[in-house]
Design a protein around this motif. Structure first.
Motif, mmCIF file in Angstrom:
data_model
loop_
_atom_site.group_PDB
_atom_site.id
_atom_site.type_symbol
_atom_site.label_atom_id
_atom_site.label_comp_id
_atom_site.label_asym_id
_atom_site.label_seq_id
_atom_site.Cartn_x
_atom_site.Cartn_y
_atom_site.Cartn_z
ATOM 1 N N UNK A 113 7.999 -4.784 -2.200
ATOM 2 C CA UNK A 113 7.312 -5.807 -1.411
ATOM 3 C C UNK A 113 8.024 -5.968 -0.075
ATOM 4 N N UNK A 114 7.252 -6.290 0.955
ATOM 5 C CA UNK A 114 7.799 -6.608 2.277
ATOM 6 C C UNK A 114 7.293 -7.994 2.638
ATOM 7 N N UNK A 115 8.226 -8.936 2.801
ATOM 8 C CA UNK A 115 7.855 -10.335 3.101
ATOM 9 C C UNK A 115 6.796 -10.849 2.122
ATOM 10 N N UNK A 116 7.018 -10.608 0.859
ATOM 11 C CA UNK A 116 6.124 -11.070 -0.230
ATOM 12 C C UNK A 116 4.802 -10.314 -0.307
ATOM 13 N N UNK A 117 4.584 -9.299 0.558
ATOM 14 C CA UNK A 117 3.377 -8.474 0.469
ATOM 15 C C UNK A 117 3.692 -7.227 -0.349
ATOM 16 N N UNK A 118 2.978 -7.039 -1.449
ATOM 17 C CA UNK A 118 3.224 -5.866 -2.289
ATOM 18 C C UNK A 118 2.645 -4.625 -1.607
ATOM 19 N N UNK A 119 3.430 -3.589 -1.474
ATOM 20 C CA UNK A 119 2.972 -2.337 -0.866
ATOM 21 C C UNK A 119 2.447 -1.440 -1.972
ATOM 22 N N UNK A 120 1.170 -1.050 -1.868
ATOM 23 C CA UNK A 120 0.540 -0.285 -2.948
ATOM 24 C C UNK A 120 0.141 1.124 -2.531
ATOM 25 N N UNK A 121 0.140 1.394 -1.216
ATOM 26 C CA UNK A 121 -0.277 2.700 -0.699
ATOM 27 C C UNK A 121 0.966 3.491 -0.270
ATOM 28 N N UNK A 122 1.203 4.644 -0.894
ATOM 29 C CA UNK A 122 2.402 5.440 -0.560
ATOM 30 C C UNK A 122 2.353 5.967 0.877
ATOM 31 N N UNK A 123 1.167 5.985 1.488
ATOM 32 C CA UNK A 123 1.037 6.457 2.872
ATOM 33 C C UNK A 123 0.979 5.319 3.891
ATOM 34 N N UNK A 124 1.178 4.095 3.443
ATOM 35 C CA UNK A 124 1.076 2.939 4.337
ATOM 36 C C UNK A 124 2.124 3.017 5.448
ATOM 37 N N UNK A 125 1.735 2.538 6.638
ATOM 38 C CA UNK A 125 2.648 2.533 7.777
ATOM 39 C C UNK A 125 3.249 1.147 7.958
ATOM 40 N N UNK A 126 4.419 1.118 8.575
ATOM 41 C CA UNK A 126 5.097 -0.152 8.853
ATOM 42 C C UNK A 126 4.357 -0.847 9.987
ATOM 43 N N UNK A 127 4.031 -2.121 9.822
ATOM 44 C CA UNK A 127 3.250 -2.856 10.824
ATOM 45 C C UNK A 127 4.141 -3.864 11.554
ATOM 46 N N UNK A 128 3.790 -4.119 12.820
ATOM 47 C CA UNK A 128 4.552 -5.101 13.604
ATOM 48 C C UNK A 128 4.562 -6.477 12.946
ATOM 49 N N UNK A 129 3.485 -6.777 12.226
ATOM 50 C CA UNK A 129 3.374 -8.097 11.589
ATOM 51 C C UNK A 129 4.406 -8.291 10.472
ATOM 52 N N UNK A 130 5.032 -7.194 10.059
ATOM 53 C CA UNK A 130 6.054 -7.314 9.021
ATOM 54 C C UNK A 130 7.332 -7.976 9.551
ATOM 55 N N UNK A 131 7.521 -7.968 10.879
ATOM 56 C CA UNK A 131 8.707 -8.596 11.466
ATOM 57 C C UNK A 131 8.433 -10.090 11.607
ATOM 58 N N UNK A 132 9.242 -10.917 10.953
ATOM 59 C CA UNK A 132 9.006 -12.366 10.974
ATOM 60 C C UNK A 132 9.575 -13.016 12.239
#
Length: 408
Positions: free
Chosen positions: A369-388
């Motif tokens: 999980x990133x910031x309480x969001x569970x990552x389910x896609x192995x190809x998912x990209x890191x998003x700017x919104x992940x930075x708090x």
């Protein structure tokens, strides 16, 4: 009345096998004994499997006995077959010298090496200068091949094949005990229970060569309530080097052990009085977590120092008890050019996972999980919104592992 260290070791659960139980107890009660424990410098850090031997040694020193920490700069060129089903990797002399330096620093956390208190020796000092023909004539004659083949450390290897190189290991370890006996009047060898056959070989050699008595004690290996070795993590061994395993991760390992293992670990791996150990070990339900926190703090303090233990405890409280100070949570960084990279690549780059295969498995099993969001896609990209707002992402791997991710 002075407490005999034998009784301390027995009460705390250290003692496994002894060569002469009554004699050893008597000697430890009335004499100052010089003893040794061997540490093979096969890595630049000791791991938690060595920790119990370090505590064994520390209790003995605190009772007035003199430890010799013998690093096997010579025997490491061969490798101990004990507990192995395969042959150990060959090390260079430079590798070994570097490892020896790291090991001494870690031993010094628990052992006082000041003048006369303890000795650090390296068996390379005598093994490298041996003349092979003289050694076999003088030492090899006292070893029965038939008897050696009954030793547990060799029996395990017979099916896959035991090299003559490794077969020499027992002779060399026995010779170490003889040299230390001659040089320092060392009369006792301590070690993990997997070293029993090697200890007996050294004792027998001293008896034959010097007509003297020598003694051996082994300690239990650090296992959990199911009999499995403790100290294995998803990334490998639980190293004592803070660069290999952070003080926070080290703290968390002990904070998360099974309830059934708390009392044993408090007894073997801390200096807390046994009345307190038994009181903490008897706690039940949610209360046992207090005992685990005390265990984690005490063990981290011994290995990494009080400051690191305090920081690890504060970081754990911030994550799990609603605290707000995140400054001591393990931090990893990426550069701006990785900002929109695949999450999987970031996990590997920051060593949150050891490999892409491990990262895929983690995501597929719902463990990231990133910031309480569970990552389910192995190809998912890191998003700017992940930075708090504070400028980092909080990455959670599995149930217990946390990392602060910052962009430089």
């Amino acid at each position: 009345m002075t407490t005999n260290v034998y009784d301390v070791l027995k009460e705390r659960g250290f003692l496994k096998q002894l060569t002469h139980e009554d004699e050893i107890r008597e000697i430890l009660g009335k004499e100052k004994v010089t003893f040794y424990i061997g540490f093979d410098p096969t890595a630049e850090s000791l791991h938690v499997g060595h920790f119990i031997a370090m505590m064994f040694m520390a209790h003995m020193q605190q009772a007035g006995h003199r430890p010799i920490a013998l690093v096997g700069g010579g025997t490491a060129m061969i490798g101990d077959p004990s507990g192995r089903t395969d042959m150990r990797k060959m090390l260079t002399k430079e590798d070994i010298d570097r490892n020896v330096a790291g090991i001494k620093a870690q031993l010094s956390r628990l052992i006082d090496f000041s003048e006369g208190k303890a000795i650090l020796e390296n068996n390379a000092n005598w093994l490298f200068d041996l003349n092979y023909v003289e050694f076999i004539r003088d030492i090899g004659i006292h070893f029965s091949v038939n008897k050696m083949l009954t030793a547990e450390c060799f029996k395990q290897r017979m099916e896959k094949g035991l090299s003559f190189l490794e077969f020499n290991y027992m002779l060399m370890q026995g010779y170490d005990f003889l040299v230390l006996n001659q040089k320092y009047n060392c009369t006792m060898e301590l070690g993990g229970d997997d070293q029993w056959s090697n200890i007996l070989a050294g004792m027998d050699l001293i008896r034959r060569k010097e007509s003297k008595s020598a003694y051996g004690m082994t300690c239990a290996l650090l296992t959990n309530s199911e009999g499995k070795k403790m100290g294995k993590t998803a990334n490998g061994a639980l190293w004592l080097d803070p660069n290999k395993v952070s003080p926070f991760d080290f703290f968390q390992y002990w904070r998360n052990i099974d309830d059934a293992d708390v009392e044993k670990c408090l007894s073997l791996l801390t200096f807390l009085p046994m009345d307190e150990v038994r009181r903490l070990g008897a706690l039940e339900g949610a209360e046992i977590n207090k005992a685990k926190t005390i265990l984690a703090y005490e063990v981290t303090k011994l290995i990494h120092g009080e400051e690191s233990a305090n920081k690890a405890k504060e970081a754990a409280e911030a994550l799990f008890s609603g605290g707000v100070d995140m400054s001591n949570v393990p931090t990893v960084t990426i550069t701006k050019d990785m900002e929109n990279a695949k999450i999987l690549d970031i996990l590997v780059e920051t060593k949150i996972v050891p490999s892409k295969a491990e990262g895929r498995r983690l995501i597929q099993q719902g463990g990231l999980t990133i910031n309480e969001t569970k990552i389910e896609d192995v190809n998912a990209e890191f998003e700017n919104s992940f930075i708090n707002e504070e400028g980092y992402s909080l990455i959670k791997r599995g149930k217990k592992k946390f990392y602060k991710l910052e962009i430089q």
